[in-house]
Design a protein around this motif. Sequence first.
Motif, PDB file in Angstrom:
ATOM      1  N   THR A 196     -27.625  21.285 -13.588  1.00 14.59           N
ATOM      2  CA  THR A 196     -28.412  21.945 -12.541  1.00 14.59           C
ATOM      3  C   THR A 196     -28.168  21.330 -11.161  1.00 14.59           C
ATOM      4  OG1 THR A 196     -30.232  20.505 -13.184  1.00 14.59           O
ATOM      5  CG2 THR A 196     -30.281  22.722 -14.045  1.00 14.59           C
ATOM      6  N   GLY A 197     -27.306  20.320 -11.098  1.00 10.84           N
ATOM      7  CA  GLY A 197     -26.947  19.725  -9.810  1.00 10.84           C
ATOM      8  C   GLY A 197     -28.054  18.917  -9.168  1.00 10.84           C
ATOM      9  N   VAL A 198     -28.949  18.337  -9.979  1.00 12.44           N
ATOM     10  CA  VAL A 198     -29.974  17.467  -9.404  1.00 12.44           C
ATOM     11  C   VAL A 198     -29.681  16.010  -9.775  1.00 12.44           C
ATOM     12  CG1 VAL A 198     -31.848  19.156  -9.363  1.00 12.44           C
ATOM     13  CG2 VAL A 198     -31.511  17.759 -11.396  1.00 12.44           C
ATOM     14  N   MET A 199     -30.191  15.093  -8.966  1.00 15.23           N
ATOM     15  CA  MET A 199     -30.030  13.673  -9.256  1.00 15.23           C
ATOM     16  C   MET A 199     -31.376  13.080  -9.638  1.00 15.23           C
ATOM     17  SD  MET A 199     -27.431  11.906  -6.615  1.00 15.23           S
ATOM     18  CE  MET A 199     -27.442  12.967  -5.202  1.00 15.23           C
ATOM     19  N   LEU A 232     -32.967  19.298  -5.569  1.00 12.81           N
ATOM     20  CA  LEU A 232     -32.063  18.205  -5.210  1.00 12.81           C
ATOM     21  C   LEU A 232     -32.320  16.936  -6.013  1.00 12.81           C
ATOM     22  CD1 LEU A 232     -32.141  18.470  -1.305  1.00 12.81           C
ATOM     23  CD2 LEU A 232     -30.343  19.273  -2.847  1.00 12.81           C
ATOM     24  N   TYR A 233     -33.572  16.478  -6.021  1.00 11.91           N
ATOM     25  CA  TYR A 233     -33.868  15.162  -6.612  1.00 11.91           C
ATOM     26  C   TYR A 233     -35.011  15.247  -7.614  1.00 11.91           C
ATOM     27  CZ  TYR A 233     -31.335  13.716  -2.421  1.00 11.91           C
ATOM     28  OH  TYR A 233     -30.399  13.572  -1.452  1.00 11.91           O
ATOM     29  N   ALA A 238     -27.272   6.384 -17.800  1.00 12.64           N
ATOM     30  CA  ALA A 238     -27.220   7.829 -18.054  1.00 12.64           C
ATOM     31  C   ALA A 238     -27.319   8.636 -16.771  1.00 12.64           C
ATOM     32  CB  ALA A 238     -28.337   8.224 -19.007  1.00 12.64           C
ATOM     33  N   PHE A 239     -28.217   8.232 -15.870  1.00 14.77           N
ATOM     34  CA  PHE A 239     -28.475   9.032 -14.662  1.00 14.77           C
ATOM     35  C   PHE A 239     -27.613   8.593 -13.481  1.00 14.77           C
ATOM     36  CE2 PHE A 239     -32.863   9.149 -16.710  1.00 14.77           C
ATOM     37  CZ  PHE A 239     -32.602  10.350 -17.354  1.00 14.77           C
ATOM     38  N   SER A 275     -29.594  13.987 -23.074  1.00 18.50           N
ATOM     39  CA  SER A 275     -29.866  15.413 -22.877  1.00 18.50           C
ATOM     40  C   SER A 275     -30.394  15.669 -21.462  1.00 18.50           C
ATOM     41  CB  SER A 275     -30.869  15.877 -23.929  1.00 18.50           C
ATOM     42  OG  SER A 275     -31.317  17.163 -23.649  1.00 18.50           O
ATOM     43  N   MET A 276     -31.260  14.741 -20.979  1.00 20.34           N
ATOM     44  CA  MET A 276     -31.758  14.857 -19.602  1.00 20.34           C
ATOM     45  C   MET A 276     -30.615  14.744 -18.605  1.00 20.34           C
ATOM     46  SD  MET A 276     -35.255  12.634 -19.260  1.00 20.34           S
ATOM     47  CE  MET A 276     -35.738  13.218 -17.640  1.00 20.34           C
ATOM     48  N   ALA A 277     -29.738  13.766 -18.855  1.00 20.66           N
ATOM     49  CA  ALA A 277     -28.634  13.527 -17.920  1.00 20.66           C
ATOM     50  C   ALA A 277     -27.720  14.749 -17.865  1.00 20.66           C
ATOM     51  CB  ALA A 277     -27.855  12.284 -18.345  1.00 20.66           C
TER      52      ALA A 277
END
Lengths: 343, 365
Positions: A127-130, A96-97, A35-36, A119-121
């Motif tokens: 939001t452009g975070v990894m 960012l992270y 997912a991530f 949903s998290m992914a």
Amino acid sequence: MQCPVPLDKYPHIQLAHGGGGKLMQDLVSNMFRAAFDNAHLGGQTDSAVLDIPAGRTAFTTDSYVVSPLFFPGGDIGSLAVYGTVNDLATSGANPLYLSAGFIIEEGFSMETLWKITQSMAEAAKETGVMVVTGDTKVVERGKCDGVYINTSGIGTIEHDLDISPRSIKEGDAVLITGDIGRHGSAVMSAREHLGFEGGIKSDSAPLADMVAGLIEAEIDIHCLRDLTRGGLAAALNEIASAAGCSIDIVESAVPVSREVSAFCEITGIDAYHIANEGRMAIFLPHEFAEDCLGLLIERDKINLPSLIGRVIFDGKSRVRIENPYGVIRILDIPSGELLPRIC
Amino acid sequence: MKHLEEYRNPDAVKHYVRRIMETAGRRFTIMEICGGQTHAILKYGIDRLLEDNIGFIHGPGCPVCITPADKIIAAMEIASSDDVIFCSFGDMLRVPAGGGDLLSTRASGADVRMVYSPIDALKIARANPEKTVVFFAIGFETTAPATALAVYKAKMENLSNFSMLVSHSLVLPAVRYILSSPDNGIDGILAAGHVCTVSGYEGYEEIAREFEMPITVTGFEPVDLLRGIYSCVRLMESGKNIVDNQYSRAVVREGNKTARDMIGEVFRVADSEWRGIGIIRESGLVLREEYADYDALKRFGVSAPAVSESNECISGEVLKGNRKPYHCPAFGTKCTPEHPLGATMVSSEGACAAYYNYMEVRDRE
């Protein structure tokens, strides 16, 4: 997208899914890593190794234990991303992270876990975070309520503003980015099955784009605060106390939807004390207030921002609110858990 | 919610404030009976809008405040018993008694649940036949009908795992008690609309005659309250000791007979203790003999022990209208919503909580 863990074999989380063995590896790689999906999740090292530009870095953490896990307007997954992203954004950082720690109750539905992870992914992508590192623990049935999620976040501060209570000045305008009280009322209504007609939807949403837009437009932001637990009242009181100033606000300028007003009427709970998950207060010099309102309206076509008050340095640290009849009263922080009245 | 805006309309508020100022030939003292009225008066600043003409004495109508400490101790004891689900209204959970409260009982492992209605407790009992469900039945005429209905239904269904810790009180005997004190200084009364929806106001008519003072039935919104105060001021000015109903959208003279019949089916009137005040004759409701099986005190063999109260707390005097919260040396210092000495500081209808929340406490320190 289908849940990648074979549901016919493991429809529910078992203790072994957190035990460090084969089942856990399957869960981590098939569900979370899938997912991530990003380069940092290769699994080669014990930590994610990140390239962060030199300069000021913001770092924050928050845990999410909301019940019910799915509520009108959101769920624990997106909330766990937005909440931490918003803490970074209101510190003026570019998020960012993230890390993601899951504490899952034995017997929890695998399919529901997949929905939450998805949903998290999606929220991370939006939001452009990894999500670059994580942890999974499974506790015995009854030891937690379904699933708890902790996220920590890192962001970089890429401007020269000092966005904090210490930057607040005499006469600063206080803005809020939309109507208040939605998240807490939506969650409480869903949890207690209060069944409001028309329903109340949580305001759960990311604020990072909005903050970046204001900074880009060179709005001289002095301080930002997201209006989470304790609502507007707690946020303003915390800032008044940290900055050593008083804040005077005007009741008629604070937007509250009809649905939330109805919820407050029935429960006796004050809208100023109810949690929000997609609203923030902005402190800035009065001459920037109009421009800032204009930018906010341009960016967000649905929620109406409002200039609600101003800062005064009078040797006290209190929040006062003026009602439509010209009477001024103290707006205090809520005391403990919000409990509905008897009649 | 359209109606709410109507009853909070600033122009209407200003209109009634002006009329009250013009009409009052001297300063009057009015007692509002209900804690809900007290909170609205302080929250909207009606006391300050009228401070030159009207002094407010806050009445005893806070159901959470007057629930005796020994009943709360009994509640904590029952809640701590094995296999019990203890159900209570939310704002009862924080009320202190004997050094504890129901929230701390819950934190120690008891299954204490917040419900919005006794009918919800009944549902919990049906869904958990292996547990014993106890509902903490408190409140005035407003909550008593639903409590009565829950017991009535439980009996009809032969539901044996459900019982009640009853601490219901009646407003009129307490009003009579307070007015019987010769130096009460009260010129007029604002009766609480919610209670009158059930009880009607015939009983108030007797009080108005007997104690020779006007009584107005009001609602809880600023315009409702001010219209009621205006009516009361006119009656006080003209010396008419009658009851005027200024909450006719909810209240009729005879009240709600169906609700009263349900109360009468399940409960009988008895003497009752009011926390901080003492025993008031015929001011409480207890289960009738036919429903005695549903009495949690009997079922659990718990006798409500006598409890010594904080000797610093003046909540009894506040409830009787003799003192204001800020007359208490502990107010806002030793006694706060986080560390309450008395129930009036934690209840959402308590006078001390109203002053603490809406007045500038910190300036008094």
